[in-house]
Write a protein that holds these residues in place. Structure first.
Motif, PDB file in Angstrom:
ATOM      1  N   ASN A 182     -15.640  -2.637  -6.787  1.00 27.61           N
ATOM      2  CA  ASN A 182     -14.206  -2.395  -6.659  1.00 27.61           C
ATOM      3  C   ASN A 182     -13.452  -3.107  -7.765  1.00 27.61           C
ATOM      4  O   ASN A 182     -13.896  -4.129  -8.299  1.00 27.61           O
ATOM      5  CB  ASN A 182     -13.681  -2.847  -5.298  1.00 27.61           C
ATOM      6  N   ARG A 210       2.506   1.760  -3.375  1.00 27.42           N
ATOM      7  CA  ARG A 210       1.590   2.346  -4.352  1.00 27.42           C
ATOM      8  C   ARG A 210       1.389   3.833  -4.089  1.00 27.42           C
ATOM      9  O   ARG A 210       1.331   4.645  -5.032  1.00 27.42           O
ATOM     10  CB  ARG A 210       0.248   1.613  -4.300  1.00 27.42           C
ATOM     11  N   GLY A 264     -10.571  -1.411 -14.058  1.00 26.40           N
ATOM     12  CA  GLY A 264      -9.768  -2.599 -13.827  1.00 26.40           C
ATOM     13  C   GLY A 264      -9.825  -3.522 -15.028  1.00 26.40           C
ATOM     14  O   GLY A 264     -10.553  -3.279 -15.992  1.00 26.40           O
ATOM     15  N   GLU A 315      -6.867  -4.017   0.181  1.00 28.27           N
ATOM     16  CA  GLU A 315      -6.633  -2.586   0.280  1.00 28.27           C
ATOM     17  C   GLU A 315      -7.314  -1.839  -0.869  1.00 28.27           C
ATOM     18  O   GLU A 315      -7.788  -0.715  -0.695  1.00 28.27           O
ATOM     19  CB  GLU A 315      -5.134  -2.271   0.330  1.00 28.27           C
ATOM     20  N   GLU A 316      -7.381  -2.462  -2.068  1.00 27.92           N
ATOM     21  CA  GLU A 316      -8.056  -1.795  -3.182  1.00 27.92           C
ATOM     22  C   GLU A 316      -9.574  -1.780  -2.981  1.00 27.92           C
ATOM     23  O   GLU A 316     -10.256  -0.830  -3.396  1.00 27.92           O
ATOM     24  CB  GLU A 316      -7.702  -2.459  -4.521  1.00 27.92           C
ATOM     25  N   THR A 317     -10.112  -2.816  -2.316  1.00 28.36           N
ATOM     26  CA  THR A 317     -11.550  -2.830  -2.022  1.00 28.36           C
ATOM     27  C   THR A 317     -11.909  -1.681  -1.092  1.00 28.36           C
ATOM     28  O   THR A 317     -12.868  -0.937  -1.332  1.00 28.36           O
ATOM     29  CB  THR A 317     -11.950  -4.164  -1.367  1.00 28.36           C
ATOM     30  N   SER A 342       0.825  -1.209   0.000  1.00 25.46           N
ATOM     31  CA  SER A 342       0.000   0.000   0.000  1.00 25.46           C
ATOM     32  C   SER A 342       0.857   1.257   0.000  1.00 25.46           C
ATOM     33  O   SER A 342       0.625   2.192  -0.784  1.00 25.46           O
ATOM     34  CB  SER A 342      -0.933   0.010   1.215  1.00 25.46           C
ATOM     35  N   CYS A 386     -11.716   1.662  -2.963  1.00 22.33           N
ATOM     36  CA  CYS A 386     -12.808   1.863  -3.923  1.00 22.33           C
ATOM     37  C   CYS A 386     -14.119   2.196  -3.216  1.00 22.33           C
ATOM     38  O   CYS A 386     -14.896   3.038  -3.693  1.00 22.33           O
ATOM     39  CB  CYS A 386     -12.986   0.616  -4.783  1.00 22.33           C
ATOM     40  N   ALA A 440      -5.230  -2.620 -12.387  1.00 25.56           N
ATOM     41  CA  ALA A 440      -6.223  -1.576 -12.156  1.00 25.56           C
ATOM     42  C   ALA A 440      -5.650  -0.219 -12.527  1.00 25.56           C
ATOM     43  O   ALA A 440      -4.435  -0.036 -12.639  1.00 25.56           O
ATOM     44  CB  ALA A 440      -6.658  -1.567 -10.690  1.00 25.56           C
ATOM     45  N   PHE A 462      -3.979   4.412  -0.602  1.00 18.34           N
ATOM     46  CA  PHE A 462      -4.283   3.076  -0.111  1.00 18.34           C
ATOM     47  C   PHE A 462      -3.983   3.005   1.385  1.00 18.34           C
ATOM     48  O   PHE A 462      -2.985   3.544   1.860  1.00 18.34           O
ATOM     49  CB  PHE A 462      -3.443   2.036  -0.846  1.00 18.34           C
ATOM     50  N   GLY A 492      -6.522  -4.922  -7.388  1.00 15.37           N
ATOM     51  CA  GLY A 492      -5.369  -4.020  -7.339  1.00 15.37           C
ATOM     52  C   GLY A 492      -4.220  -4.320  -8.261  1.00 15.37           C
ATOM     53  O   GLY A 492      -3.512  -3.405  -8.679  1.00 15.37           O
TER      54      GLY A 492
END
Length: 344
Positions: A160, A78, A120, A195-197, A75, A200, A166, A179, A163
């Protein structure tokens, strides 16, 4: 914005994946719709940072090598890439994946609609053994970071994106921060995720009109090493998913945090079990194993979720979103009250 500049961020952490990293960068450089730049973010590994700096020097102006400016983990890596990116769109590619030639072109097409904040793609497993293990259910391909059976085909609106394959408008991060650290992966430690969920859902809460898409024409091929073809990894990863989902639910509320998961567990998985049992009755290889793996995966994820919920309530599990106060309870998004609902 018909032709947005796209920055591609690849987070890397180990020299063991050296050839994979070069392959990932090479696939970006061969895109039919060129990236504005590729950012290689090195996660607290000075030797790898130096080696990549030597590999991509002044002769490779489109590739920049950066050190993770935050705590160890995917995270923060990113987030470092997002902060440094020059493009209007920031795309993410796993360090052990290669993108098909039109990957970025299909991403870019999605942003013709100004409401679209994220796009995505489809992630296809590349099994180390050359083929899917007979017992491994397609419904659980998320265990190995790939698109799983149950997601709708085509270009569709989703809660979502996933990750490792995406993209986001960079302006989205100005609204909700980056993130969350403390939820996702940290090198080879317990394989957490989501973490992407969480990001989003925060984005949709802050921008109710935002559209998030998956376009299954944006394809990458993700390596699945032999260790991840084993049932022990399958079970551990499912358990870790439960731990992570508990933090997501704590951050954004169980209603949104588990909305897709409820449909998945009540519709997709029972159909998968039935299909596996039918294959077993017909004498097809792996049918009983796939049915059993689905049941075991659900049980492991549920166990992780229960323990993760208890930890979150007790304050022993924490996460931080850049630009916000460290949180072990409901997170705040700009212009909105704290998410309610907790876990249930």
């Amino acid at each position: 914005m018909s032709h947005p500049d796209i920055s591609v961020v690849i987070c890397v952490y180990t020299e063991d994946r050296w050839e994979d990293i070069l392959a990932a960068v090479g696939s970006v450089r061969r895109q039919s719709r060129p990236a504005a730049e590729t950012l290689l973010v090195v996660d607290h590994n000075p030797a790898l940072l130096k080696r990549l700096g030597q590999e991509y020097g002044e002769d490779h102006e489109e590739v920049r090598v950066l050190a993770n400016a935050g705590p160890r983990g995917l995270s923060a890596g990113r987030n470092t890439g997002i902060a440094a990116a020059r493009g209007e769109i920031v795309a993410f590619l796993d360090d052990d994946a290669v993108a098909e030639r039109d990957w970025l072109r299909h991403f870019a097409e999605g942003y013709a609609d100004p409401r679209v904040m994220a796009v995505g793609g489809r992630t296809v497993p590349a099994w180390a053994s050359g083929r899917r293990p007979d017992w491994f259910p397609e419904e659980f391909d998320w265990v190995v970071g790939c698109t799983y059976k149950g997601l709708p085909p085509g270009r569709v609106r989703v809660r979502n994106v996933l990750g490792g394959n995406a993209s986001f408008r960079k302006s989205a991060f100005d609204v909700v921060g980056g993130f969350a650290t403390g939820i996702g992966r940290d090198g080879d430690k317990r394989p957490l995720g989501c973490e992407e969920t969480e990001l989003c859902i925060r984005l949709s809460q802050a921008l109710p009109d935002a559209v998030l898409l998956i376009d299954d024409r944006s394809v990458i091929h993700h390596k699945v090493p032999a260790v991840r073809e084993r049932f022990g990894y399958f079970r551990t990863r499912a358990y870790a998913e439960g731990l992570s989902k508990a933090l997501v639910a704590r951050s954004v509320g169980a209603g949104k945090g588990l909305e897709s998961e409820r449909r998945y567990t009540t519709r997709v998985l029972p159909a998968g079990v039935a299909r596996g049992l039918r294959d077993a009755a017909l004498g097809r290889p792996g049918g009983a194993g796939r049915a059993g793996a689905i049941v075991a995966g659900v049980a492991a994820a549920a166990g992780g979720y229960v323990l993760g919920s208890l930890r979150a309530r007790g304050g022993t599990s924490t996460f931080t979103v850049p630009g916000r106060t460290p949180a072990s309870g409901p997170a705040t998004v700009p212009g909105r009250p704290p998410a309610r609902g907790g876990t249930r």
